[in-house]
Design a protein around this motif. Sequence first.
Motif, PDB file in Angstrom:
ATOM      1  N   GLN A 174     -12.368  11.296 102.773  1.00 47.45           N
ATOM      2  CA  GLN A 174     -11.385  10.523 103.521  1.00 47.45           C
ATOM      3  C   GLN A 174     -10.091  10.383 102.719  1.00 47.45           C
ATOM      4  O   GLN A 174      -8.999  10.502 103.253  1.00 47.45           O
TER       5      GLN A 174
ATOM      6  N   ASP B  50     -14.979  13.432 106.520  1.00 48.17           N
ATOM      7  CA  ASP B  50     -14.996  11.985 106.720  1.00 48.17           C
ATOM      8  C   ASP B  50     -13.599  11.496 107.084  1.00 48.17           C
ATOM      9  O   ASP B  50     -12.739  11.390 106.221  1.00 48.17           O
ATOM     10  N   GLU B  51     -13.378  11.202 108.331  1.00 46.18           N
ATOM     11  CA  GLU B  51     -12.084  10.753 108.836  1.00 46.18           C
ATOM     12  C   GLU B  51     -10.926  11.504 108.182  1.00 46.18           C
ATOM     13  O   GLU B  51     -10.049  10.911 107.573  1.00 46.18           O
TER      14      GLU B  51
HETATM   15 MG   LIG Z   1     -16.284   5.446 106.795  1.00 45.62          MG
END
Ligand SMILES: [Mg+2]
Lengths: 275, 266, 359
Positions: free
Chosen positions: C83, C157-158
């Motif tokens: 992320q 992840d995002e």
């Molecule tokens: Mg998360």
Amino acid sequence: MVSPPLIYVLLMLAFPMGAIILFSFWTQEFMTLDTTFTLANYREIWEKPIFAALLQRSLFVSGCVTLVTVILAFPVAYFVSFHVAPERKSLWLFLITIPFWTSYLIRVFLWKVILGYNGVVNTGLIKIGLIDEPLTFILYNVNAVIITLAHAFAPFAILPIFVALEKIDRSLLEASQDLGESKFTTFFRVTLPLAMPGVVAAVLIVFIPTIGDYVTPELMGGAGGKLVANMIQTQFLALNNAPLGAALAIVAMICVTAISLLFVFLNRRWLRGRS
Amino acid sequence: MTLRIYAIAYLVFLYAPIILLPLFAFNDATIIAFPLSGFTTEWFQQLMTTQALHRAAQNSLFIAVLTALLSTILGVCAARAGAMYDFPLKRGILGLVMIPLVLPEIIVAVSLLVVAVQIFDVGLSNWTVIAAHVLICTPFSIAILNGAFQNLDPAMEEAAMDLGESRWSAFRLVTLPLVMPGIIASMLIAFTISLDEFIIAFFLTGANPTMPVYIWGLLRFPASLPVVMALGTILVALSIALLTCAELLRRRGMARVGLKDKGGFI
Amino acid sequence: MTGLIQLNGVNKYYGDYHALRDIDLTINEGEFFSLLGPSGCGKTTLLRTIAGFEGVSGGVVMIGGRDMAGVPANQRPTNMVFQSYAIFPHLTVAENVAFGLRKRPDIDKSTAVDAALDMVGLSGFGHRVAHALSGGQRQRVALARALILKPQVLLLDEPLSALDKKMREQMQVELMRLQRHIGITFILVTHDQEEALVMSDRIAVMFDGKIGQMDDPETLYRRPKTRLVAEFIGKMNFLDAMVKDADITVDVQGLGTCVIAPEQAPSGVTLGAGAVGIRPETLAILFDGETTDRETIQGTVAEVVYYGDMTYYDVTIAGIATPLNIAMKNLIGRPVLDVGDATTVVWDARSLVLLPAAA
Ligand SMILES: [Mg+2]
Ligand SMILES: Nc1ncnc2c1ncn2[C@@H]1O[C@H](COP(=O)(O)OP(=O)(O)OP(=O)(O)O)[C@@H](O)[C@H]1O
């Protein structure tokens, strides 16, 4: 991961602390240690006026040093945080911390040179004609001890206050002025309360350790400027009465801790009372 | 503006004693007072020939180097744990290891003295001093290393492991290079503190005194004061050099990972 | 057919906190799979159990038919885009991308790095310092770095949440193209429903550590199985309803009785109290001059929200507690109504979806 430092601290701090508490309940006659439990040391400290006097003076000196240090330090921290360009802040902090890291003993000794009978201050003042005779109230007494300690602990006071000031969101100050406060009243209604955690940290970080210093009173205090740390040192190293020294150290710690806790408590009350 | 003047006056106050040091170190007089009388390097020459001083210096160096290494290792452990992991009682434990920072030094000194001499009967030596110095330097190391570790994304080591490295090689290839400036700064600071520490060393030093303890002895003899000034000048110059290195390294470290500088160490 | 990734009864506890509850999941080879859910529902945790950064408290994780229990992250055939991107700031772009090749002497470093940078559109950026890159560029470096090892599965992840809207939309398209081009499985974590709908072959919607529904985007949108899923993805009007018989004759509050098809009841048919959902864009307002052969009902405009291309109306209808939300395209000649205007609402039984009764 955290266990090695934790174990080290427990081993080197908690355990010795326990030992010294235990020790304070024993007695020593010359070289022989009597390990029967007794309150004799504490009784002696309670009964002999010299100890009470020393303790009182020590707390007074620590209190003065704290007050002087923090009051002198706050404007400097404020200046660096609010008026120094961001890229030059670390230079200022660096300049402030440098003297703190350099030979403590020699620094204390040099204050003697500055404040002494033929010292820098006196010769200077005589030269420019402000005084005719050297000032004597600035060496070998409590004043000298306070000045020297205030110098030694200066960075300790500046840094926590600086950190607290840095954390203040600058838009809060603008908001306060937007809501009609002047710069001056904004300082008292916004800046100061928000800087309080730093001030409290500064007070504790100066007040507590100054109790344990025996170098400055030894060199600067003269006969009337000795403090409790000198007595502890004497009991341990010269008089060979470690248990009494231990008891004295504990009593001093308890006093300091109690005063510190009281201070923190009062400060909380004050901050809460205002809001 | 008044604030600036005040701040500068404050700096003068901070530096007043240090500025005097070289003046008297090169002053051709045995008493330490104004007016100055003339230039000499005699006091420095005396330093060269004093055997006891050399021994004290060696002791202090030995103690300071070991203190720097050990407290930095402990500091890395604590700072890494604090920055990357959650564990029960985290705040309490991290607070506990910082306690020596505020403890009066004499308390540390006497309690370790009691333990070493009365309880374990190990006798005083350089090692007792090292033990105590590591204790008081570790909080400083932690404070410096916290700065280095907190700037570190915990995902960084995971990314390295994701790309095939083991836990240890991820630490070695990613974390270590990034915190190296902090580690060196921590060692330099711990070294400086230990080299300069007197209050504890006076209690715990063995048959061979450390440098500050040796200086303390000299301070009693007025005749030796100019030599102390000369020694002090050298020590101050050394400290400033080390600290400047530490500071430059810290800034290099920040610049290297592209961070804005937010203040000095600690 | 068994999938490339298979999770059976996976549970994960953090102390007392039950972060993953009985997760069963099959992800196929070459699939673009998304984990969608609100913040804190356990998406990252699930992704990390697949990557090997978190052990499971119970259940089995299989990748390529192999049980992954005890296999550390560095030995799994997965790679991850973090992320925060986790770009190593002390290395150059090329060194970052080549990081995983240290133990792979079989791969020629410089050709592989060039190819990887080329793939993400960063040719010629190799010598740059990593911390001087923009958000979108860091994203691409992270992608190139993860893909250079040719993993069977790429975990993201995002990856787009740190980018601004324009950049995000551009990267969505690029990621889809990339996935189709190299053909490996992508597992994407996101809390942005639109992103999941646009990009995925299949989506698992998670709530509170459980998978609420797992389907392709269209089914998920048109046939949600629970109110929770229906509410999380897009907007939905809910009306109380009574199911009269097994042929799914439904008496809908305010609208009347109608019959719906079995696929309009994805969670099954229970006689008695239930609810129906209607998407705002499947309702319509009948403007002056327009005609319809579908069902109509009278109402009053209670709220108007103008979006430029669309206008959202809340229309109060006798017998329905909450006003119906209706989305209308602002086509030529259509006025924007005012609050208080009387209107005719058009609806169609084919757009209803039967849901369990409100709790
Ligand atoms: Mg998360
Ligand atoms: N290491 C941990 N220790 C304790 N609890 C954790 C840990 N990691 C995650 N959790 C908890 O597990 C739950 C799920 O976390 P997770 O990171 O998987 O959420 P998420 O769906 O990715 O949310 P977000 O969209 O905010 O990233 C959260 O409530 C979180 O607080």
